[in-house]
Scaffold this motif. Structure first.
Motif, PDB file in Angstrom:
ATOM      1  N   THR A 133      57.043  66.416  18.408  1.00 43.76           N
ATOM      2  CA  THR A 133      56.070  66.316  17.161  1.00 43.76           C
ATOM      3  C   THR A 133      54.486  66.181  17.567  1.00 43.76           C
ATOM      4  O   THR A 133      54.395  65.519  18.771  1.00 43.76           O
ATOM      5  CB  THR A 133      56.444  65.392  16.302  1.00 43.76           C
ATOM      6  N   GLY A 134      53.723  66.453  16.815  1.00 39.24           N
ATOM      7  CA  GLY A 134      52.097  66.140  17.022  1.00 39.24           C
ATOM      8  C   GLY A 134      52.368  64.479  16.962  1.00 39.24           C
ATOM      9  O   GLY A 134      51.305  63.919  17.617  1.00 39.24           O
ATOM     10  N   THR A 135      52.880  64.003  16.057  1.00 37.23           N
ATOM     11  CA  THR A 135      52.712  62.521  16.007  1.00 37.23           C
ATOM     12  C   THR A 135      53.227  61.888  17.328  1.00 37.23           C
ATOM     13  O   THR A 135      52.325  60.970  17.855  1.00 37.23           O
ATOM     14  CB  THR A 135      53.840  61.766  14.734  1.00 37.23           C
ATOM     15  N   TYR A 189      43.930  62.118   9.625  1.00 40.91           N
ATOM     16  CA  TYR A 189      45.349  62.261   9.675  1.00 40.91           C
ATOM     17  C   TYR A 189      45.693  62.528  10.966  1.00 40.91           C
ATOM     18  O   TYR A 189      45.531  63.872  11.353  1.00 40.91           O
ATOM     19  CB  TYR A 189      45.891  62.978   8.539  1.00 40.91           C
ATOM     20  N   HIS A 190      46.425  61.881  11.632  1.00 42.56           N
ATOM     21  CA  HIS A 190      46.970  62.421  13.091  1.00 42.56           C
ATOM     22  C   HIS A 190      48.337  62.143  13.191  1.00 42.56           C
ATOM     23  O   HIS A 190      49.015  62.350  14.412  1.00 42.56           O
ATOM     24  CB  HIS A 190      46.454  61.597  14.219  1.00 42.56           C
ATOM     25  N   GLY A 191      49.238  61.541  12.086  1.00 44.86           N
ATOM     26  CA  GLY A 191      50.634  61.648  12.324  1.00 44.86           C
ATOM     27  C   GLY A 191      51.154  60.330  11.237  1.00 44.86           C
ATOM     28  O   GLY A 191      50.198  59.619  10.992  1.00 44.86           O
ATOM     29  N   PHE A 235      41.120  63.824  22.128  1.00 42.28           N
ATOM     30  CA  PHE A 235      40.987  64.835  20.949  1.00 42.28           C
ATOM     31  C   PHE A 235      42.290  65.393  20.591  1.00 42.28           C
ATOM     32  O   PHE A 235      43.061  65.775  21.666  1.00 42.28           O
ATOM     33  CB  PHE A 235      40.114  66.129  21.527  1.00 42.28           C
ATOM     34  N   ASP A 236      42.713  65.598  19.468  1.00 37.73           N
ATOM     35  CA  ASP A 236      43.862  66.149  18.904  1.00 37.73           C
ATOM     36  C   ASP A 236      43.606  67.461  18.493  1.00 37.73           C
ATOM     37  O   ASP A 236      42.491  67.756  17.637  1.00 37.73           O
ATOM     38  CB  ASP A 236      43.794  65.089  17.645  1.00 37.73           C
ATOM     39  N   GLU A 237      44.680  68.369  19.125  1.00 38.75           N
ATOM     40  CA  GLU A 237      44.302  69.868  18.943  1.00 38.75           C
ATOM     41  C   GLU A 237      45.601  70.331  18.179  1.00 38.75           C
ATOM     42  O   GLU A 237      45.782  71.683  18.306  1.00 38.75           O
ATOM     43  CB  GLU A 237      44.214  70.455  20.489  1.00 38.75           C
ATOM     44  N   VAL A 238      46.062  69.452  17.457  1.00 41.06           N
ATOM     45  CA  VAL A 238      47.354  69.814  16.690  1.00 41.06           C
ATOM     46  C   VAL A 238      47.039  70.907  15.735  1.00 41.06           C
ATOM     47  O   VAL A 238      47.712  71.927  15.405  1.00 41.06           O
ATOM     48  CB  VAL A 238      47.915  68.472  16.139  1.00 41.06           C
ATOM     49  N   GLN A 239      45.906  70.901  15.080  1.00 41.74           N
ATOM     50  CA  GLN A 239      45.393  71.813  14.126  1.00 41.74           C
ATOM     51  C   GLN A 239      44.457  72.807  14.860  1.00 41.74           C
ATOM     52  O   GLN A 239      44.512  73.998  14.502  1.00 41.74           O
ATOM     53  CB  GLN A 239      44.704  71.104  13.038  1.00 41.74           C
TER      54      GLN A 239
HETATM   55  C1  PLP Z   1      45.476  67.015  13.301  1.00 43.70           C
HETATM   56  C2  PLP Z   1      46.788  66.197  13.049  1.00 43.70           C
HETATM   57  N1  PLP Z   1      47.559  65.708  14.071  1.00 43.70           N
HETATM   58  C3  PLP Z   1      48.613  65.362  14.005  1.00 43.70           C
HETATM   59  C4  PLP Z   1      49.517  65.913  13.027  1.00 43.70           C
HETATM   60  C5  PLP Z   1      51.160  65.260  13.113  1.00 43.70           C
HETATM   61  O1  PLP Z   1      51.845  66.420  13.585  1.00 43.70           O
HETATM   62  P1  PLP Z   1      53.380  66.350  13.340  1.00 43.70           P
HETATM   63  O2  PLP Z   1      53.600  66.330  11.690  1.00 43.70           O
HETATM   64  O3  PLP Z   1      53.988  67.346  14.191  1.00 43.70           O
HETATM   65  O4  PLP Z   1      53.957  65.062  13.431  1.00 43.70           O
HETATM   66  C6  PLP Z   1      49.238  66.446  12.160  1.00 43.70           C
HETATM   67  C7  PLP Z   1      49.882  67.006  11.064  1.00 43.70           C
HETATM   68  O5  PLP Z   1      49.581  67.399  10.093  1.00 43.70           O
HETATM   69  C8  PLP Z   1      47.830  66.753  12.001  1.00 43.70           C
HETATM   70  O6  PLP Z   1      47.417  67.498  10.984  1.00 43.70           O
END
Ligand code: PLP
Length: 422
Positions: free
Chosen positions: A105-107, A133-135, A235-239
């Motif tokens: 997961t991103g978290t 929000y990063h998790g 840097f968070d590239e999840v989005q």
């Molecule tokens: C920028 C960002 N980082 C991390 C996450 C967390 O990812 P995950 O839900 O896969 O744990 C999210 C989830 O919305 C997010 O928007």
């Protein structure tokens, strides 16, 4: 039928389990950027970034099924597929992003990144924005809408935004300085409090903050300040990642190569996959200190799915589609929204747009109710969007990247109608 399934959901999953829309949607099938409900009604998906190469993408599904039918183990055996994938993924990043830790997961990817930064720097203190929000884990969740100084290891700073600036009347350069002074103060306060600084964790486009207009130069100067203070830039590239902005990575628009980069959501097109990549020395010291193991991560199936997603993104030139259709939507929405006082701004980063709903254009006071109303109005017409941003007052438009011109034009027609109160 919808009432029945809603009641069953409450009974089994708990009363406050989140649901979208006043009238929830019961989806049963997806294809490309189309979704179908239990009554056979078709929707254009303008919300879901996770199925980046399309819902139920055939190549991804086949790769998954083939590998799952051949071998699917945990990661403590030798396996070429995950190595081929790691090589391809790292090859898409800037020089200096050399090794990767896979997660589910991103978290988890952000959890790994924060631990990695702590191990490398010997510090504990992180700076994030005040609408981050990063998790959801305990460590990563401590960054969620963190107060400025309310936590021992986390300081937040106001997210940089030229639309609702921290101080009115400044030039762009002076505003950038003003936000950098907030970062300076957050770092200095750690020193005063006896907490060693570990680094910053920012989304490269500040997606959850609402895609604000970041004063030019902020990210590059912030990164220099962080490194000078002994911290690392995560840097968070999840989005932002995987072609969403019209480039592979959101950080390509910042003039910064992060020390650590995290990925999630679109990386597996819906299959639970995440990644944290960084310089070799950072990954090696993290591995050595933690002996990190994640039961389901880095499996051959992860590798097969990840490779199929990259192949689709590349062969279908979806970065170009994001840039072209994103620019088209932005231009058209600018025209549609021009006479509407309740729309304050349209934000666009490739095929990721936010329509900012305000009470009026002078006060710029966020109008969360209007955003929710528009979103529900679009849903009734068969277009699935969401709301987001620091004030939850933006209509979020972030479709799978296989979204096409016909779907864009259908949507624009419906949006015009809803915005004019139709
Ligand atoms: C920028 C960002 N980082 C991390 C996450 C967390 O990812 P995950 O839900 O896969 O744990 C999210 C989830 O919305 C997010 O928007």
């Amino acid at each position: 039928m919808t009432d029945e399934i809603t009641a069953r959901r409450d009974e089994l999953l708990g009363l406050k389990t989140p649901l979208f829309y006043d009238s929830p949607v019961h989806l049963v099938r997806g294809e490309g950027a189309w979704l179908y409900d239990a009554d056979g009604r078709r929707y254009v998906d303008l919300y879901n970034n996770i199925p980046v190469v399309g819902h139920c993408n055939q190549r991804v599904v086949e790769a998954l099924a083939r590998q799952a039918a051949t071998l699917n183990t945990h990661s403590r055996y030798l396996d070429d597929v995950i190595l081929d994938y790691a090589e391809r993924l790292l090859g898409l990043h800037a020089d200096g992003i050399e090794r990767v830790v896979f997660t589910c997961t991103g978290t988890e990817a952000n959890e790994v990144a924060m631990q990695m930064a702590r191990i490398a720097t010997g510090g504990r203190g992180f700076v994030c924005t005040d609408a981050a929000y990063h998790g959801h884990s305990d460590l990563v969740g401590s960054l969620t809408y963190a107060p400025a100084r309310g936590r021992p290891d986390v300081h937040s700073i106001p997210f940089p935004d030229a639309y609702r600036p921290i101080e009115e009347g400044l030039t762009s350069g002076a505003l950038c300085d003003r936000y950098l002074a907030e970062l300076r103060a957050a770092i200095d306060d750690f020193a005063t409090e006896g907490v060693q600084f570990a680094g910053v964790l920012f989304c490269s486009i500040l997606a959850n903050e609402g895609l604000p207009d970041i004063p030019p130069g902020f990210m590059a100067r912030a990164a220099a300040m962080v490194r000078e203070a002994g911290g690392l830039v995560i840097f968070d590239e999840v989005q932002a990642g995987f072609c969403r902005t019209g480039r592979w990575w959101g950080y390509e628009g910042t003039d910064v190569v992060p020390d650590i980069v995290t990925m999630g959501k679109p990386i597996g097109n819906g299959f639970p996959l995440g990644a944290c990549a960084a310089r070799a020395d950072l990954v090696d010291s993290f591995r050595e200190r933690t002996h990190y193991f994640n039961t389901f991560a880095a499996s051959p199936v992860h590798g097969a799915v990840g490779l199929a997603v990259l192949a689709e993104l590349e062969e279908r030139r979806l970065a170009d589609n994001a840039a072209t259709l994103g620019a088209y939507l932005k231009d058209q929405i600018d025209v549609i929204a021009a006479p509407i006082e309740g729309i304050g701004a349209i934000r666009a980063r490739g095929l990721f747009l936010g329509i900012e709903c305000v009470e009026d254009r002078v006060s710029k006071r966020p109008d969360r109710g209007a955003a929710a109303g528009i979103c529900n109005g679009l849903r009734k017409r068969g277009f699935l969007t969401g709301t987001s941003g620091a004030y939850e007052n933006q209509i979020k438009i972030r479709p799978p990247l296989v979204f096409d011109q016909v779907q864009a034009d259908f949507f624009l027609e419906a949006l015009a109608d809803v915005l004019r109160g139709g």
